[in-house]
Design an enzyme around this catalytic site. Sequence first.
Site: not given
Length: 260
Positions: A114, A134
């Site tokens: 990210e 995640e």
Amino acid sequence: MPGSDRKDVGAHPRRAGTTLLITIDRPRARNSVNAEVAALLASALDELEADPELRAGVLTGAEGDFSAGMDLKAALRGESPDIPGRGFGGVTEADRTKPLIAAVEGWAMGGGFELALACDLIVTAEDAHFGLPEVKRGLIAAGGGAIRLPRRIPYHLAMEMLLTGEPVSGDRAGELGLANRVVPAGQALPEALLLAERLAANTPLALAAVKAVARAADGAAEADAFAAQRTVMSELMATADVREGMTAFAERRAPRWTGK
């Protein structure tokens, strides 16, 4: 430095000409991001924005990995890698006017990926790995991964990465259009610094204007995007650097930018 004697120092900036090289420096923790690293990254971005001599930033990780993302051990202790108004690592939601380039070696996982997605350009080693795992921990990629990845690559391919949590190689990232340059292992940082030098040949005002228009156009209706662009262009056309660029072209010489 020998691993037994080395102390992780979080993150640090270093000037390389007109480029600010920002290194996440926790190799024993695979350059994962805790509260200290987030604060240091935010401070480095402030330095990049405040110094008119700096034209671009390069974000990388120390000793072979970009970043493994959120430091889960620190998170379990109650530390947050988010900074209010700036997002994960002080980067993913930060409002920046200067270009930031990710130089990726090794693993860019979770929040590390990210961070790279939040950059304007990405240079990757061919054997690097990008992933958003995640979902394997009962979470989602909330640092911009679930928002930005489907905008950067075909929707179904983005959803495969988000829903399976499986990574892709640097080579594959290049094929998908996620990376500007794919280079041999160990060459991501030198290539990113060369790319930053190319950006520095242009006026910082135009670079900031490009970023402003692209940001305003993201998700906007075309008419609204053009309206925002007209505002940016009106401000840009009133600057001395625009006149200098035109004059330099007419006089067949390199422009002398002032940033004004």
